[in-house]
Write a protein that holds these residues in place. Structure first.
Motif, mmCIF file in Angstrom:
data_model
loop_
_atom_site.group_PDB
_atom_site.id
_atom_site.type_symbol
_atom_site.label_atom_id
_atom_site.label_comp_id
_atom_site.label_asym_id
_atom_site.label_seq_id
_atom_site.Cartn_x
_atom_site.Cartn_y
_atom_site.Cartn_z
ATOM 1 N N ASN A 179 0.835 -1.201 0.000
ATOM 2 C CA ASN A 179 0.000 0.000 0.000
ATOM 3 C C ASN A 179 0.872 1.255 0.000
ATOM 4 O O ASN A 179 2.068 1.187 0.278
ATOM 5 C CB ASN A 179 -0.902 0.004 1.228
ATOM 6 C CG ASN A 179 -1.847 -1.181 1.280
ATOM 7 O OD1 ASN A 179 -2.290 -1.686 0.244
ATOM 8 N ND2 ASN A 179 -2.157 -1.629 2.475
ATOM 9 N N SER A 180 0.245 2.366 -0.316
ATOM 10 C CA SER A 180 0.951 3.657 -0.322
ATOM 11 C C SER A 180 2.254 3.575 -1.100
ATOM 12 O O SER A 180 3.312 4.007 -0.631
ATOM 13 C CB SER A 180 1.224 4.122 1.120
ATOM 14 O OG SER A 180 0.022 4.208 1.859
ATOM 15 N N LEU A 181 2.179 3.013 -2.282
ATOM 16 C CA LEU A 181 3.385 2.794 -3.075
ATOM 17 C C LEU A 181 4.024 4.102 -3.514
ATOM 18 O O LEU A 181 3.324 5.104 -3.769
ATOM 19 C CB LEU A 181 3.058 1.925 -4.285
ATOM 20 C CG LEU A 181 2.884 0.440 -3.954
ATOM 21 C CD1 LEU A 181 2.154 -0.295 -5.059
ATOM 22 C CD2 LEU A 181 4.235 -0.201 -3.682
ATOM 23 N N LYS A 182 5.343 4.066 -3.577
ATOM 24 C CA LYS A 182 6.146 5.232 -3.950
ATOM 25 C C LYS A 182 6.979 4.887 -5.181
ATOM 26 O O LYS A 182 7.275 3.708 -5.417
ATOM 27 C CB LYS A 182 7.086 5.599 -2.800
ATOM 28 C CG LYS A 182 6.409 5.785 -1.458
ATOM 29 C CD LYS A 182 7.446 5.973 -0.369
ATOM 30 C CE LYS A 182 6.809 6.082 0.998
ATOM 31 N NZ LYS A 182 7.815 6.248 2.075
ATOM 32 N N PRO A 183 7.388 5.892 -5.936
ATOM 33 C CA PRO A 183 8.240 5.600 -7.095
ATOM 34 C C PRO A 183 9.489 4.810 -6.726
ATOM 35 O O PRO A 183 9.952 3.975 -7.517
ATOM 36 C CB PRO A 183 8.578 6.994 -7.631
ATOM 37 C CG PRO A 183 7.405 7.822 -7.235
ATOM 38 C CD PRO A 183 6.983 7.302 -5.882
ATOM 39 N N GLU A 184 10.013 5.025 -5.541
ATOM 40 C CA GLU A 184 11.212 4.289 -5.129
ATOM 41 C C GLU A 184 10.936 2.826 -4.803
ATOM 42 O O GLU A 184 11.872 2.069 -4.536
ATOM 43 C CB GLU A 184 11.894 4.972 -3.933
ATOM 44 C CG GLU A 184 10.979 5.274 -2.765
ATOM 45 C CD GLU A 184 10.459 6.698 -2.788
ATOM 46 O OE1 GLU A 184 10.057 7.197 -3.888
ATOM 47 O OE2 GLU A 184 10.431 7.337 -1.711
ATOM 48 N N ASP A 185 9.684 2.420 -4.820
ATOM 49 C CA ASP A 185 9.349 1.001 -4.676
ATOM 50 C C ASP A 185 9.467 0.248 -5.999
ATOM 51 O O ASP A 185 9.304 -0.982 -6.026
ATOM 52 C CB ASP A 185 7.920 0.836 -4.138
ATOM 53 C CG ASP A 185 7.764 1.337 -2.717
ATOM 54 O OD1 ASP A 185 6.736 1.986 -2.432
ATOM 55 O OD2 ASP A 185 8.664 1.085 -1.895
ATOM 56 N N THR A 186 9.737 0.962 -7.070
ATOM 57 C CA THR A 186 9.908 0.317 -8.373
ATOM 58 C C THR A 186 11.077 -0.653 -8.333
ATOM 59 O O THR A 186 12.197 -0.286 -7.967
ATOM 60 C CB THR A 186 10.144 1.375 -9.465
ATOM 61 O OG1 THR A 186 8.969 2.176 -9.596
ATOM 62 C CG2 THR A 186 10.467 0.723 -10.797
ATOM 63 N N ALA A 187 10.808 -1.902 -8.673
ATOM 64 C CA ALA A 187 11.828 -2.956 -8.586
ATOM 65 C C ALA A 187 11.234 -4.260 -9.103
ATOM 66 O O ALA A 187 10.023 -4.362 -9.344
ATOM 67 C CB ALA A 187 12.277 -3.148 -7.140
ATOM 68 N N VAL A 188 12.096 -5.236 -9.250
ATOM 69 C CA VAL A 188 11.646 -6.615 -9.443
ATOM 70 C C VAL A 188 11.534 -7.246 -8.062
ATOM 71 O O VAL A 188 12.468 -7.162 -7.259
ATOM 72 C CB VAL A 188 12.617 -7.416 -10.330
ATOM 73 C CG1 VAL A 188 12.139 -8.864 -10.464
ATOM 74 C CG2 VAL A 188 12.750 -6.770 -11.704
ATOM 75 N N TYR A 189 10.398 -7.852 -7.802
ATOM 76 C CA TYR A 189 10.110 -8.436 -6.496
ATOM 77 C C TYR A 189 10.213 -9.950 -6.583
ATOM 78 O O TYR A 189 9.673 -10.569 -7.514
ATOM 79 C CB TYR A 189 8.722 -8.019 -6.034
ATOM 80 C CG TYR A 189 8.681 -6.587 -5.540
ATOM 81 C CD1 TYR A 189 8.814 -5.532 -6.433
ATOM 82 C CD2 TYR A 189 8.543 -6.289 -4.188
ATOM 83 C CE1 TYR A 189 8.809 -4.216 -5.992
ATOM 84 C CE2 TYR A 189 8.530 -4.982 -3.732
ATOM 85 C CZ TYR A 189 8.668 -3.950 -4.634
ATOM 86 O OH TYR A 189 8.669 -2.659 -4.191
ATOM 87 N N TYR A 190 10.903 -10.525 -5.595
ATOM 88 C CA TYR A 190 11.162 -11.963 -5.561
ATOM 89 C C TYR A 190 10.682 -12.568 -4.246
ATOM 90 O O TYR A 190 10.789 -11.943 -3.196
ATOM 91 C CB TYR A 190 12.664 -12.245 -5.656
ATOM 92 C CG TYR A 190 13.344 -11.719 -6.888
ATOM 93 C CD1 TYR A 190 13.881 -10.437 -6.930
ATOM 94 C CD2 TYR A 190 13.490 -12.522 -8.024
ATOM 95 C CE1 TYR A 190 14.532 -9.961 -8.043
ATOM 96 C CE2 TYR A 190 14.141 -12.053 -9.153
ATOM 97 C CZ TYR A 190 14.649 -10.766 -9.155
ATOM 98 O OH TYR A 190 15.295 -10.300 -10.267
ATOM 99 N N CYS A 191 10.230 -13.809 -4.312
ATOM 100 C CA CYS A 191 10.006 -14.565 -3.081
ATOM 101 C C CYS A 191 11.104 -15.615 -2.945
ATOM 102 O O CYS A 191 11.734 -16.025 -3.941
ATOM 103 C CB CYS A 191 8.621 -15.201 -3.048
ATOM 104 S SG CYS A 191 8.286 -16.384 -4.350
ATOM 105 N N ARG A 192 11.324 -16.025 -1.715
ATOM 106 C CA ARG A 192 12.405 -16.970 -1.414
ATOM 107 C C ARG A 192 12.039 -17.861 -0.241
ATOM 108 O O ARG A 192 11.372 -17.426 0.700
ATOM 109 C CB ARG A 192 13.691 -16.219 -1.053
ATOM 110 C CG ARG A 192 14.883 -17.123 -0.781
ATOM 111 C CD ARG A 192 16.063 -16.351 -0.202
ATOM 112 N NE ARG A 192 15.825 -15.954 1.167
ATOM 113 C CZ ARG A 192 16.061 -16.715 2.234
ATOM 114 N NH1 ARG A 192 16.532 -17.940 2.080
ATOM 115 N NH2 ARG A 192 15.829 -16.259 3.449
ATOM 116 N N THR A 193 12.476 -19.113 -0.325
ATOM 117 C CA THR A 193 12.483 -19.997 0.826
ATOM 118 C C THR A 193 13.734 -20.848 0.768
ATOM 119 O O THR A 193 14.091 -21.344 -0.309
ATOM 120 C CB THR A 193 11.230 -20.876 0.900
ATOM 121 O OG1 THR A 193 11.242 -21.605 2.137
ATOM 122 C CG2 THR A 193 11.144 -21.858 -0.255
ATOM 123 N N ASP A 194 14.408 -20.990 1.885
ATOM 124 C CA ASP A 194 15.701 -21.685 1.912
ATOM 125 C C ASP A 194 16.591 -21.087 0.820
ATOM 126 O O ASP A 194 16.803 -19.890 0.777
ATOM 127 C CB ASP A 194 15.505 -23.185 1.727
ATOM 128 C CG ASP A 194 14.778 -23.826 2.891
ATOM 129 O OD1 ASP A 194 14.226 -24.927 2.732
ATOM 130 O OD2 ASP A 194 14.762 -23.227 3.994
#
Length: 111
Positions: free
Chosen positions: A83-98
């Motif tokens: 929520n309340s996203l900002k231009p600096e939140d621009t990125a590739v988002y990844y999930c991870r486990t182990d």
């Protein structure tokens, strides 16, 4: 074979919201801690949030109060509500486990 598949990225205006999903297969999802990271152009990958086996959560200061991590063990899926996203939140988002990572989903926040 372990697979993590992110979805839900896209283009959003500043102040808007997105919910990312990460569908997991090949592991016993319910016992695993799950994390979200992001990598902006020209920057190092940044840890954002982790949800532990029993639902305990931790957040980076940069997203605390704006992002919420959650999980649905019945669906083997972890979510990131942003929520309340900002231009600096621009990125590739990844999930991870182990040691396993998804392929990433691009989030672009326009000003």
């Amino acid at each position: 074979q372990v697979q993590l598949v992110e979805s839900g990225g896209g283009l959003v205006q500043a102040g808007g919201s997105l919910r990312l999903s990460c569908a997991v297969s090949g592991i016993i999802f319910s016992i695993k801690a799950m994390s979200w990271y992001r990598q902006a152009p020209g920057k190092q990958r940044e840890w954002l949030a982790t949800i532990a086996r029993f639902g305990v959560t931790n957040y980076a200061d940069s997203v605390k109060g704006r992002f919420t991590i959650s999980r649905d063990n019945a669906k083997n899926t972890v979510y990131l509500q942003m929520n309340s996203l900002k231009p600096e939140d621009t990125a590739v988002y990844y999930c991870r486990t182990d040691t396993f990572w998804g392929q990433g989903t691009l989030v672009t926040v326009s000003s």
